[in-house]
Design a protein around this motif. Structure first.
Motif, PDB file in Angstrom:
ATOM      1  N   LEU A   1       1.889  -4.331   9.227  1.00  9.23           N
ATOM      2  CA  LEU A   1       2.799  -3.196   9.313  1.00  9.23           C
ATOM      3  C   LEU A   1       4.206  -3.748   9.462  1.00  9.23           C
ATOM      4  O   LEU A   1       4.567  -4.271  10.517  1.00  9.23           O
ATOM      5  CB  LEU A   1       2.424  -2.281  10.482  1.00  9.23           C
TER       6      LEU A   1
ATOM      7  N   ASN B   1      -8.616  -4.485   8.983  1.00  8.26           N
ATOM      8  CA  ASN B   1      -8.393  -4.054   7.605  1.00  8.26           C
ATOM      9  C   ASN B   1      -7.457  -4.967   6.838  1.00  8.26           C
ATOM     10  O   ASN B   1      -7.038  -4.640   5.730  1.00  8.26           O
ATOM     11  CB  ASN B   1      -7.816  -2.635   7.606  1.00  8.26           C
TER      12      ASN B   1
ATOM     13  N   GLN C   1      -1.362  -4.836   2.458  1.00  8.74           N
ATOM     14  CA  GLN C   1      -2.685  -5.430   2.601  1.00  8.74           C
ATOM     15  C   GLN C   1      -2.539  -6.901   2.240  1.00  8.74           C
ATOM     16  O   GLN C   1      -2.374  -7.242   1.074  1.00  8.74           O
ATOM     17  CB  GLN C   1      -3.665  -4.737   1.670  1.00  8.74           C
TER      18      GLN C   1
ATOM     19  N   VAL D   1       3.075  -0.566   4.782  1.00 11.48           N
ATOM     20  CA  VAL D   1       1.760  -1.154   5.000  1.00 11.48           C
ATOM     21  C   VAL D   1       1.459  -2.103   3.850  1.00 11.48           C
ATOM     22  O   VAL D   1       1.522  -1.720   2.686  1.00 11.48           O
ATOM     23  CB  VAL D   1       0.685  -0.056   5.084  1.00 11.48           C
TER      24      VAL D   1
ATOM     25  N   ILE E   1       0.836  -1.202   0.000  1.00 13.66           N
ATOM     26  CA  ILE E   1       0.000   0.000   0.000  1.00 13.66           C
ATOM     27  C   ILE E   1       0.871   1.252   0.000  1.00 13.66           C
ATOM     28  O   ILE E   1       0.656   2.197  -0.747  1.00 13.66           O
ATOM     29  CB  ILE E   1      -0.930   0.014   1.230  1.00 13.66           C
ATOM     30  N   GLY E   2       1.886   1.276   0.852  1.00 15.65           N
ATOM     31  CA  GLY E   2       2.741   2.452   0.922  1.00 15.65           C
ATOM     32  C   GLY E   2       3.447   2.483   2.268  1.00 15.65           C
ATOM     33  O   GLY E   2       3.320   1.548   3.053  1.00 15.65           O
ATOM     34  N   MET E   3       4.172   3.562   2.513  1.00 20.05           N
ATOM     35  CA  MET E   3       4.895   3.656   3.776  1.00 20.05           C
ATOM     36  C   MET E   3       4.323   4.752   4.659  1.00 20.05           C
ATOM     37  O   MET E   3       3.784   5.746   4.180  1.00 20.05           O
ATOM     38  CB  MET E   3       6.391   3.913   3.532  1.00 20.05           C
ATOM     39  N   THR E   4       4.431   4.534   5.957  1.00 22.58           N
ATOM     40  CA  THR E   4       4.027   5.543   6.928  1.00 22.58           C
ATOM     41  C   THR E   4       4.850   5.305   8.194  1.00 22.58           C
ATOM     42  O   THR E   4       5.867   4.613   8.144  1.00 22.58           O
ATOM     43  CB  THR E   4       2.510   5.497   7.184  1.00 22.58           C
ATOM     44  N   GLN E   5       4.425   5.907   9.295  1.00 23.33           N
ATOM     45  CA  GLN E   5       5.156   5.737  10.540  1.00 23.33           C
ATOM     46  C   GLN E   5       4.182   5.371  11.651  1.00 23.33           C
ATOM     47  O   GLN E   5       3.029   5.787  11.621  1.00 23.33           O
ATOM     48  CB  GLN E   5       5.847   7.057  10.940  1.00 23.33           C
ATOM     49  N   VAL E   6       4.643   4.591  12.622  1.00 26.82           N
ATOM     50  CA  VAL E   6       3.822   4.336  13.802  1.00 26.82           C
ATOM     51  C   VAL E   6       4.714   4.374  15.050  1.00 26.82           C
ATOM     52  O   VAL E   6       5.912   4.102  14.986  1.00 26.82           O
ATOM     53  CB  VAL E   6       3.108   2.969  13.758  1.00 26.82           C
ATOM     54  N   TYR E   7       4.098   4.733  16.171  1.00 25.68           N
ATOM     55  CA  TYR E   7       4.791   4.711  17.456  1.00 25.68           C
ATOM     56  C   TYR E   7       4.561   3.376  18.135  1.00 25.68           C
ATOM     57  O   TYR E   7       3.480   2.802  18.026  1.00 25.68           O
ATOM     58  CB  TYR E   7       4.262   5.819  18.368  1.00 25.68           C
TER      59      TYR E   7
ATOM     60  N   LEU F   1      -4.300  -5.658   7.409  1.00 27.72           N
ATOM     61  CA  LEU F   1      -3.042  -4.966   7.128  1.00 27.72           C
ATOM     62  C   LEU F   1      -1.908  -5.551   7.960  1.00 27.72           C
ATOM     63  O   LEU F   1      -2.108  -5.948   9.104  1.00 27.72           O
ATOM     64  CB  LEU F   1      -3.159  -3.476   7.449  1.00 27.72           C
TER      65      LEU F   1
END
Lengths: 221, 127
Positions: A194, A190, A29, A27, A10-16, A192
């Motif tokens: 991570l 969802n 799917q 991410v 899906i793409g990249m993001t950030q999480v704590y 997903l």
């Protein structure tokens, strides 16, 4: 036990995480995948599961694909791959749907996908060669390969170059396995996953995610 | 569709009660600091000179003067380590980034105060 799923980047993001540490994550799917076929030692000589990801419309599929999917009682699938099993899995049946639950207790995963195509690339980009110097008489050859052989290095191969000499050429757009990514979170709602760090390929690419074969943490914890 | 999924993935670690403040406000930021197994809260006060980014990667920068030396700290808005932002004074500004404050010293760094604590749309800048 099933150890892999098919999915889409899906793409990249950030999480704590719980300690307030920020992780870069990709991410994916993953699933739900349809079981298209169960292969067994008796019929095929080995144990495996054939998985399919994403339904496609019947008019976009070929007749063999439609017929194959019909045997499992599902729609034709866009992305079909086989996953080897160590031993026959009684819980799996063809036509069944499998989801991210299989990654519940998993710490590390491998991701297999097709890398981004780079076109015809020179040796500096393709193999991290150093190129030539900026000055000292070098003209128009700053990124070139330099000498490819000499009488000494070529010994034994006759007038030809050694096989496998690294040169410029097509780069990327090939099957790539990226190993031992930490699995940060599993979103069952969802579907997903991570996955820490970048995985091969552009966004939207179809990927295989499998339980890491080499990470020790998977077996320890 | 995929952009929505990306947002959903980050949603779980984003704050639901995002502190409400604007560029130009004088604020006190509470930062949780873990030393060994003890945890304490450090306060960093100053003027918000920048808000940047969006979604989970949004950050803000606070500037203050310590021993005649300008100090700027940039905080991730959604970090669990930033436990609170208290607005002490609203400041009136006509620009989004107050970099001009870096060239000013003393009284010139004061911003016009917003008359009263005007009611702000709750977390309007957030998705």
């Amino acid at each position: 036990m099933l150890t892999a799923l098919l999915g889409k980047k899906i793409g990249m993001t950030q999480v704590y995480d719980g300690d307030g540490v920020l992780h870069p994550v990709t991410v994916v799917q993953a699933g739900p995948c349809k079981v298209l076929q169960i292969k067994t030692v008796e019929t095929d000589g080995y144990d495996a599961v054939q998985l399919g990801f994403e339904d496609i419309k019947a008019h976009r599929a070929t007749k063999p694909l439609i017929g194959h999917a019909r045997k499992a009682g599902v729609k034709p699938q866009k992305f079909i791959r086989e996953v080897r099993l160590g031993a026959p899995d009684e819980e799996l049946a063809s036509g069944q749907s499998v989801a991210v639950e299989i990654f519940d207790d998993i710490q590390h995963v491998d991701v297999i996908a097709t890398s981004k195509g780079k076109g015809f690339a020179g040796v500096m980009k393709r193999y991290n060669f150093g190129g030539q110097t900026a000055s000292h008489g070098v003209e128009r050859k700053h990124r070139s390969i330099g000498s490819i052989a000499s009488h000494g290095t070529n010994a034994g191969t006759g007038p030809k170059l050694k096989k496998g000499k690294r040169m410029c050429g097509h780069m990327g757009m090939e099957r790539t396995t990226s190993r031992n990514h930490r699995l940060i979170a599993v979103d069952k709602e969802n579907n997903l996953l991570l996955i820490k760090g970048p995985v091969p390929g552009p966004n939207g690419t179809l990927v295989q995610v499998r339980v890491s074969r080499t990470a020790k943490a998977n077996t320890a914890k | 569709m995929s952009q929505e999924l990306l947002k959903k993935a980050a949603q779980s670690s984003m704050k639901t009660d995002v502190p409400v403040f604007e560029v130009g406000d004088t604020v006190e930021v509470s930062v949780r600091i873990v030393e060994g197994d003890k945890e304490r809260v450090q306060i960093f006060g100053g003027v918000v000179i920048r808000r940047s980014g969006h979604g989970i990667s949004e950050t803000f920068t606070v500037r203050r003067i310590v021993n005649q030396q300008g100090v700027e700290r940039t905080f991730p808005l959604h970090s669990p380590k930033v436990s609170g932002v208290k607005v002490l004074r609203g400041g009136k500004t006509r620009r989004a980034k107050l970099y001009f404050l870096r060239d000013r010293v003393g009284k010139a760094t004061r911003l016009k105060q917003v008359a009263g604590q005007k009611k702000r749309p709750a977390a309007a800048s957030e998705e």
